[in-house]
Structure formats: C-alpha cells, structure tokens
Scaffold this active site. Structure first.
Site, PDB file in Angstrom:
ATOM      1  N   ARG A 223       0.834  -1.310   0.109  1.00 14.95           N
ATOM      2  CA  ARG A 223       0.020   0.101   0.041  1.00 14.95           C
ATOM      3  C   ARG A 223       1.010   1.174   0.120  1.00 14.95           C
ATOM      4  NH1 ARG A 223      -2.053   0.999   4.392  1.00 14.95           N
ATOM      5  NH2 ARG A 223      -1.083  -0.521   5.637  1.00 14.95           N
TER       6      ARG A 223
ATOM      7  N   TYR B 293      -1.280  -3.477  -6.872  1.00 10.68           N
ATOM      8  CA  TYR B 293      -0.888  -4.147  -5.835  1.00 10.68           C
ATOM      9  C   TYR B 293      -1.787  -4.248  -4.658  1.00 10.68           C
ATOM     10  CZ  TYR B 293       2.251  -7.357  -2.857  1.00 10.68           C
ATOM     11  OH  TYR B 293       2.862  -8.190  -2.204  1.00 10.68           O
TER      12      TYR B 293
ATOM     13  N   LYS C 294      -9.315  -2.594   1.734  1.00  9.62           N
ATOM     14  CA  LYS C 294      -9.287  -1.541   2.380  1.00  9.62           C
ATOM     15  C   LYS C 294      -9.917  -0.347   2.162  1.00  9.62           C
ATOM     16  CE  LYS C 294      -6.397  -3.809   4.479  1.00  9.62           C
ATOM     17  NZ  LYS C 294      -6.105  -4.222   6.041  1.00  9.62           N
TER      18      LYS C 294
ATOM     19  N   HIS D 248     -10.659  -2.469  11.325  1.00  7.64           N
ATOM     20  CA  HIS D 248      -9.336  -3.296  11.021  1.00  7.64           C
ATOM     21  C   HIS D 248      -9.240  -4.382  11.980  1.00  7.64           C
ATOM     22  CE1 HIS D 248      -4.765  -3.198   9.606  1.00  7.64           C
ATOM     23  NE2 HIS D 248      -5.396  -4.130   9.040  1.00  7.64           N
TER      24      HIS D 248
ATOM     25  N   SER E 194      -1.219  -3.226  10.618  1.00  2.00           N
ATOM     26  CA  SER E 194      -0.773  -4.175   9.562  1.00  2.00           C
ATOM     27  C   SER E 194       0.551  -4.836   9.913  1.00  2.00           C
ATOM     28  CB  SER E 194      -0.452  -3.285   8.217  1.00  2.00           C
ATOM     29  OG  SER E 194      -1.644  -2.326   7.785  1.00  2.00           O
TER      30      SER E 194
ATOM     31  N   CYS F  63       1.024  -6.778  12.274  1.00  2.00           N
ATOM     32  CA  CYS F  63       1.244  -7.231  13.647  1.00  2.00           C
ATOM     33  C   CYS F  63       0.442  -8.453  14.397  1.00  2.00           C
ATOM     34  CB  CYS F  63       0.857  -6.008  14.340  1.00  2.00           C
ATOM     35  SG  CYS F  63       1.976  -4.382  14.047  1.00  2.00           S
TER      36      CYS F  63
ATOM     37  N   ASP G 180      -8.994  -9.836   9.088  1.00  2.00           N
ATOM     38  CA  ASP G 180      -8.366  -8.510   8.810  1.00  2.00           C
ATOM     39  C   ASP G 180      -9.629  -7.539   9.123  1.00  2.00           C
ATOM     40  OD1 ASP G 180      -5.848  -7.285   7.861  1.00  2.00           O
ATOM     41  OD2 ASP G 180      -7.371  -6.656   5.883  1.00  2.00           O
TER      42      ASP G 180
ATOM     43  N   ARG H 219       2.835 -11.786  -0.571  1.00  2.00           N
ATOM     44  CA  ARG H 219       1.440 -12.226   0.048  1.00  2.00           C
ATOM     45  C   ARG H 219       0.991 -13.454  -0.357  1.00  2.00           C
ATOM     46  NH1 ARG H 219      -1.036  -8.699   4.203  1.00  2.00           N
ATOM     47  NH2 ARG H 219       0.436  -6.918   4.202  1.00  2.00           N
TER      48      ARG H 219
HETATM   49  P1  GTP Z   1      -1.732  -7.450   7.563  1.00  2.00           P
HETATM   50  O1  GTP Z   1      -2.215  -8.418   6.769  1.00  2.00           O
HETATM   51  O2  GTP Z   1      -0.567  -6.737   7.018  1.00  2.00           O
HETATM   52  O3  GTP Z   1      -2.921  -6.828   8.213  1.00  2.00           O
HETATM   53  O4  GTP Z   1      -0.977  -8.301   8.807  1.00  2.00           O
HETATM   54  P2  GTP Z   1      -1.659  -9.079   9.847  1.00  2.00           P
HETATM   55  O5  GTP Z   1      -1.817  -8.077  11.127  1.00  2.00           O
HETATM   56  O6  GTP Z   1      -2.436 -10.219   9.856  1.00  2.00           O
HETATM   57  O7  GTP Z   1      -0.002  -9.978  10.611  1.00  2.00           O
HETATM   58  P3  GTP Z   1       0.345 -11.438  10.276  1.00  2.00           P
HETATM   59  O8  GTP Z   1      -0.433 -12.367  11.218  1.00  2.00           O
HETATM   60  O9  GTP Z   1       0.359 -11.795   8.948  1.00  2.00           O
HETATM   61  O10 GTP Z   1       1.887 -11.324  10.944  1.00  2.00           O
HETATM   62  C1  GTP Z   1       2.661 -10.315  10.569  1.00  2.00           C
HETATM   63  C2  GTP Z   1       3.935 -10.649  11.144  1.00  2.00           C
HETATM   64  O11 GTP Z   1       4.280 -10.767  12.394  1.00  2.00           O
HETATM   65  C3  GTP Z   1       4.809 -12.113  10.579  1.00  2.00           C
HETATM   66  O12 GTP Z   1       6.047 -12.022  10.397  1.00  2.00           O
HETATM   67  C4  GTP Z   1       4.341 -12.931  11.959  1.00  2.00           C
HETATM   68  O13 GTP Z   1       5.002 -14.394  11.825  1.00  2.00           O
HETATM   69  C5  GTP Z   1       4.477 -12.216  13.060  1.00  2.00           C
HETATM   70  N1  GTP Z   1       3.898 -12.490  14.194  1.00  2.00           N
HETATM   71  C6  GTP Z   1       2.590 -12.834  14.300  1.00  2.00           C
HETATM   72  N2  GTP Z   1       2.233 -13.098  15.417  1.00  2.00           N
HETATM   73  C7  GTP Z   1       3.124 -13.022  16.349  1.00  2.00           C
HETATM   74  C8  GTP Z   1       3.769 -13.313  17.549  1.00  2.00           C
HETATM   75  O14 GTP Z   1       2.838 -13.849  18.292  1.00  2.00           O
HETATM   76  N3  GTP Z   1       4.960 -13.052  18.070  1.00  2.00           N
HETATM   77  C9  GTP Z   1       6.041 -12.982  16.933  1.00  2.00           C
HETATM   78  N4  GTP Z   1       7.192 -12.270  17.682  1.00  2.00           N
HETATM   79  N5  GTP Z   1       5.591 -12.507  15.953  1.00  2.00           N
HETATM   80  C10 GTP Z   1       4.388 -12.663  15.362  1.00  2.00           C
HETATM   81  C1  SPV Z   2      -2.672  -4.395   5.466  1.00  2.00           C
HETATM   82  O1  SPV Z   2      -1.668  -3.565   4.891  1.00  2.00           O
HETATM   83  O2  SPV Z   2      -3.157  -4.094   6.533  1.00  2.00           O
HETATM   84  C2  SPV Z   2      -3.078  -5.486   4.590  1.00  2.00           C
HETATM   85  C3  SPV Z   2      -2.531  -5.639   3.232  1.00  2.00           C
HETATM   86  O3  SPV Z   2      -3.857  -6.239   4.925  1.00  2.00           O
HETATM   87  S1  SPV Z   2      -3.395  -4.480   2.302  1.00  2.00           S
HETATM   88  O4  SPV Z   2      -4.787  -5.341   1.479  1.00  2.00           O
HETATM   89  O5  SPV Z   2      -2.633  -4.654   0.765  1.00  2.00           O
HETATM   90  O6  SPV Z   2      -3.691  -3.466   2.386  1.00  2.00           O
HETATM   91 MN    MN Z   3      -4.498  -5.827   7.462  1.00  2.00          MN
END
Ligand code: GTP
Ligand code: SPV
Ligand code: MN
Length: 603
Positions: free
Chosen positions: A72, A214, A223, A243, A265, A267, A290, A383
């Site tokens: 984004r 993308y 979003k 979110h 994002s 996290c 999400d 992704r």
């Molecule tokens: P978006 O799709 O961007 O909104 O991301 P998201 O909030 O769904 O995050 P996602 O679950 O994909 O995790 C993002 C990163 O954080 C990855 O590299 C994970 O491995 C890492 N991660 C997720 N949960 C944990 C946790 O409990 N501890 C740690 N240390 N890392 C974590």
């Molecule tokens: C985020 O950035 O929070 C995502 C990826 O979930 S995107 O759909 O590209 O915004």
């Molecule tokens: Mn997201």
C-alpha cells in the site's frame, strides 16, 4: 458474461468509464471457475503469471510485481471529502473537484490496448442485510482473479442489484496504456509513484484508484471499501467498520465466545485468527483475519461479520510451526505474489520452516543462492491470496449473515517496552482510550517509514479511517453510551512483542498467545483472577500459565506495570498525539489520560 439489463445507473456508469478510458473491449465478470481459469491462462501466456507445479501446489500461480509496486502507498492515499476538516488531521486530503480533474486526465485513454473488466462483488454474504455491494471496474486481470477469492463475485450479486439498485462504484486502472502492437512482455504494469492515486470520495461513497496493481491499492473491496468508505457509512448509520480479526474460542467444557482484535498491519492478525492453542482442551476457530463489520443486535449485543471471503496474508514468517492453518490454506487454489520460486516449481519464502532447496528464483526473477545471497528471496510484504473455505480452522458459522456476538475486543501492536503482555480496561471509555493510543514499532518491511520508531496507529485504523479520526473516537464513545453496559464487550490491550535489552523476544507468541486468550475468555465469564493496577486489570499471579522457556523473571517483567515507561507514554500522548485532534478529541479521552496519570503517581 453479457452485459446485464440493468440497473441503468450501473450501465450508464460503465459506458461513461469506457468512453473515458477507451479499452479495446469490455467484459462483465461472472465469478465462475471457467472465468478464473481462462484469465489465469491468459496471464500465463502473457508471461505475467507462472503456473506452479500441479503436483506440489495444484491450481496455484506466482506473480512478480514491479519493485516499485509492492505494498500500500499511504502517501498516495487520499480522503477527498468536501472539506479538509472532514478528512481530519491523519489523512491526506485534496479538494475532490481538483482531484477528479487530475485523475480524469490520467484516466483519459488509460485502458488503451487492454480489456476493461466489470466485477460485481459483495462484501459480506450475498443478500445479507449487513452486506454491501460494489462494482469494481479494472483493467487488471490479476485484480479480477484476486477479487474472485477475496470477495463474492458474479451474477448473484447482479440479481440482488436488480432488486435494490444501491452499489458502491469503484474504478481501478494500472495506469499503463498500451500503444498499437505493444504488450506487457511479462512486466507487471503500473504507473510511477507520483502518478499513483488511491482516492476516496466519502460523501459520494466512491473510490478511484490509479497506477498500482498491488493489494489494498487495487483490490478495492478490501481497505478502500470495507474500511475507508464503510467507516463513513458506519459513523452515519451507527455501527463499526474495523481493522479487526474475528475468532471463536471454545473452552474444554464446550462454551464458545467470540473475540475481535485490532492490530496494525503486519502485527499478527492473521496469525491470531488461525492460532492453534498450546493450552490443552481449548480450541480456536477463524471467522475473519483482517476486517470486522460490527452492529448491535436486537438483543443489545455487538455482532460481527467478516466482509471478506479470502485471505491476503503476509507470506514470510508463515510456517507449519508458526501458522499451520495458513500453510494448509495455501496448499492449493492460491495466488502468490512476490515470493520465491523453487526449481521444481513450488514457492519458498524466508522462515517458511525449511531451508531453501538449492537455487531459487527470487521475487525479482533473478537466480538466488542461500549461500551467497545478501537480500531476501521473497519480498518482506510478499503475500498469498487463499480462499477462506480452504482454511481448516474456519468456524462453521463464519458466513452466518447474522454475525457472531463479540464478548471481547483486543487492541495491540508491536511494542518492545512499556505495554505489558495483557491488561484489561475498567470500562468502555477506558477501552476506547486504549484503542486511541495504540502504537507500533515500525519494522523495516512493508511501508515506506523509518524503521525502529513507534508510530501511533489508533485502533489500527490510521491508514484506514475514511473521516476525521477525532470524530471516529467520538463515535466509539457514543456507541458505548447508548449501549446496554452489561452487554458491551470487555476491552483488553495485548502485546506479544516485548523485547529484552539485547533485542530478543520476551514472549514466544503464536500458539502460546492462547494463554492470554484463555484469561480473556475467563474474564468475560466473571472468572479469571485479576488484580487492580494503575493501568487497569492485570492477571493475578499465576493466572496466565508460563510457557516453556520463559523464566519467572521474564514472566514478571511481561506482567509488570512499568511506571516510568507509562509516564513517558502519557507525556507522548499528551504532547504529540492528542493535540493533533484539537477540539475533536472527546473530553472523555483527556479525562482517561489524566486519571491514568493520577493513578500512576499514587502508586
Ligand atoms: P496484515 O495482513 O498486514 O494486516 O498483517 P497481520 O496483522 O495479519 O499480521 P500477520 O499475522 O500476517 O503477522 C505479521 C508478522 O508478525 C509475521 O511475520 C508473523 O510471523 C509475525 N507474528 C505474528 N504473530 C506473532 C507473535 O505472536 N509473536 C511474534 N514475535 N511475531 C508474530
Ligand atoms: C494491510 O496492510 O493491512 C493489509 C494488506 O492487510 S493490504 O490489503 O495490501 O492493505
Ligand atoms: Mn490488514
């Protein structure tokens, strides 16, 4: 699919866009498998997509984007409300008339040499009264196949439109017209950064996107519609577009509760939504990973639906260890963007759980050798796109149009210090305060921001709130005031990302986060032992089991109130964060800040 008979408003708009953008042909999308297969074959033939080895990864494809189009782009994302004040201090604003003028100039002839696709889609189960219908016009077949997975596409959506003509028009172009005889030649089409625009017209409930192919820039149901435009509708109609992931958690006695969680994002939302508990006898199921749309039901409880139908998840870091349910979701029928390719036609990324099998082709399309490489093989924001129905952890009720009743809301982010593993708000307004101060450490990954600093990301909505964030805080406060207090969700602040002085994780995270979810569950049914603290309710000693490898000292640190850290936090909120909102900041939040300070000073 032939053009439908109506509604007229839709047909007129499609004609008008075609006249402006001048595609070679116009195609209405029907959402069928045949359409998906045909477009994939077209992209394979054009060298844009790579069909993966069907024995390893059936019906799956790899795409490599342009290195200038990998995430984004917040600085090119606009909330073009009538006034700047309506967009508020945290959004980029341009006058809507001026922006339309600029963008019409860009759209003029921008689909030359391409096919214009018209995608009727539903966010939320088709026909449900909580769902919203959108039409995305795009010149990207990559967008069409992704929308097939991420939303509900096709004729059934037009059938609903025939009864109720309400829809959200969304227009997208990659911004790369083709001259006579010119082709993409296997290059991902997009426009240079200064021509990219991800624009929202909140009063008109309209989205115009140009120049990026993308993720959230281009899949406009996600979003743009389900958060930025939906948040405006939610404010006007008295509900919440957030979110947040949604999960169901069942205790060993078979009692089930639902939890929603807002983390910025990258996290950990997808990971928490699909978590496999380490606590014996407990089960977690996924409703969404999400976005949550939440409305109060007749019974006074807050109900949530997941408006999406698939996952657009971060690939690097996903492994059978960290997130087996995501790995199973992408075993087949998936789209991968910017991951690495193995020489036997499968995918690979950093921390997938096994070493790169020999030489790879990296996300740039170049040979990559683990022994000599100095850059990752997959882009950090690579992704996967996978159908929700492929995830073995989906809750059976995930598509229930009535939604699921939410018992707890969690806020969190990447905070190496100060914020403990978990604490609970004393009441709704205190919980809204917690949401309002959410912040996260910027990792090097996706966004174009300085690594290592903490960025305030209230409610994890900073890039996604379609109106003035101060008014958004007021909306949350007001909903709490109007609700039956005894039926409001409990609110918690969690932090899986505490670090030691030498930069190691204090908490193992992932499946071990179930220990925190268990305490959250118990607090919601009036069990779970807690002690009062200056920052809210904290788990009593021993109330959260200690995972293997976490020392008693680490556990104490994870669950301590860091008085000095919190006083610094208060100073930063008071001096740098809250002043941004001026007189839009609800008095309730300043009061919460003062109360917190007093309680800390008395402790
Ligand atoms: P978006 O799709 O961007 O909104 O991301 P998201 O909030 O769904 O995050 P996602 O679950 O994909 O995790 C993002 C990163 O954080 C990855 O590299 C994970 O491995 C890492 N991660 C997720 N949960 C944990 C946790 O409990 N501890 C740690 N240390 N890392 C974590
Ligand atoms: C985020 O950035 O929070 C995502 C990826 O979930 S995107 O759909 O590209 O915004
Ligand atoms: Mn997201």
């Amino acid at each position: 699919m032939n053009p439908p008979a109506g509604p007229k408003k839709l047909l007129d708009w499609v004609d008008e866009v075609a006249a402006l953008t001048r595609p070679d042909t116009v195609q209405w999308c029907d959402g069928t498998t045949e359409e998906y297969d045909r477009l994939m074959q077209l992209m394979v033939d054009d060298g844009i997509a790579i069909r993966l080895n069907g024995k390893k990864r059936p019906n799956s494809f790899l795409f490599r984007s342009s290195p200038s189009d990998v995430a984004r782009v917040e600085k090119r994302t606009y909330i073009a409300s009538r006034t700047k004040e309506a967009a508020g201090p945290t959004n980029n604003w341009i006058d809507p008339d001026q922006l339309k003028e600029t963008m019409k100039g860009l759209y003029d002839g921008c689909m030359r040499g391409r096919t214009m696709y018209v995608i009727p889609f539903s966010m939320g189960p088709v026909g449900s009264n909580i769902a919203k219908i959108g039409i995305e016009i795009t010149d990207s077949p990559y967008v069409v196949v992704n929308m097939h997975i991420m939303t509900r596409v096709g004729q059934k959506v037009l059938d609903v439109l025939a009864r109720d003509e309400e829809f959200i028009p969304t227009l997208h172009s990659v911004g790369k017209p083709l001259a006579e005889g010119e082709a993409d030649n296997g290059q991902w089409p997009c426009a240079p950064i200064e021509e990219k625009y991800i624009s929202h017209f909140p009063e008109e409930r309209m989205i115009w996107s140009y120049g990026s192919g993308y993720g959230g820039n281009a899949l406009l149901g996600k979003k743009c519609l389900a958060l930025r435009i939906a948040s405006v509708a939610a404010r006007d109609e008295g509900w919440l577009a957030e979110h947040m992931l949604i999960l169901g958690i069942t205790n060993p006695e078979g009692v089930k509760k639902y939890v929603a969680a807002a983390f910025p994002s990258a996290c950990g939302k997808t990971n928490l939504a699909m978590l496999v508990p380490t606590v014996p006898g407990w089960k977690v199921e996924t409703v969404g990973d999400d976005i949550a749309w939440m409305k109060f039901g007749q019974d006074g409880r807050l109900y949530a639906i997941n408006p999406e139908a698939g996952f657009f998840g971060v690939a690097p870091g996903t492994s059978m260890d960290s997130n087996p349910n995501a790995m199973k979701s992408v075993e087949r029928d998936s789209i991968f963007t910017n991951v690495a390719l193995t020489d036997d036609g499968d995918i690979w990324w950093e921390e997938i759980g096994y070493d790169a099998p020999g030489k790879l082709i990296d996300w740039h399309g170049n040979e990559w050798d683990a022994a000599t490489a100095d850059k990752p093989a997959a882009h950090p924001n690579a992704r996967f796109t996978a159908p929700a129905a492929s995830c073995p952890a989906m809750a059976p009720e995930w598509e229930d149009p009535a939604g699921v009743p939410i018992s707890a809301i969690l806020f969190g982010g990447r905070r190496p210090g100060t914020i403990p593993l978990v604490h609970q708000a004393r009441n709704w307004n205190h919980g809204v305060f917690m949401g309002s101060i959410v912040g996260s450490e910027i990792t090097s990954a996706a966004l174009d921001l300085k690594a290592g600093t903490i960025r305030r990301d209230p409610f994890a909505m900073l890039p996604f709130c379609g109106y003035n964030m101060g008014e958004y805080f007021q909306h949350w406060i007001k909903l709490g005031q109007k609700a039956d207090q005894s039926k409001l969700p409990e609110i918690f602040f969690v932090n899986w990302f505490r670090k030691t002085a030498d930069g190691k994780w204090l908490w193992p995270g992932y499946g071990e986060n179930s220990r925190v979810l268990k305490w959250v569950f118990e607090r919601c049914i009036g069990e779970g032992e807690a002690t009062d603290s200056p920052i809210g309710w904290m788990p009593a000693q021993g109330a959260i089991g200690r995972p293997e490898g976490v020392s008693e000292q680490d556990m104490a640190e994870l669950l301590a109130v860091d008085r000095e850290g919190w006083l610094r936090e208060i100073k930063s909120v008071r001096e740098e964060h809250y002043p941004k909102f001026g007189d839009k900041l609800p008095a309730e939040l300043s009061a919460e800040l003062n109360t917190l300070e007093q309680r800390l000073n008395q402790s």
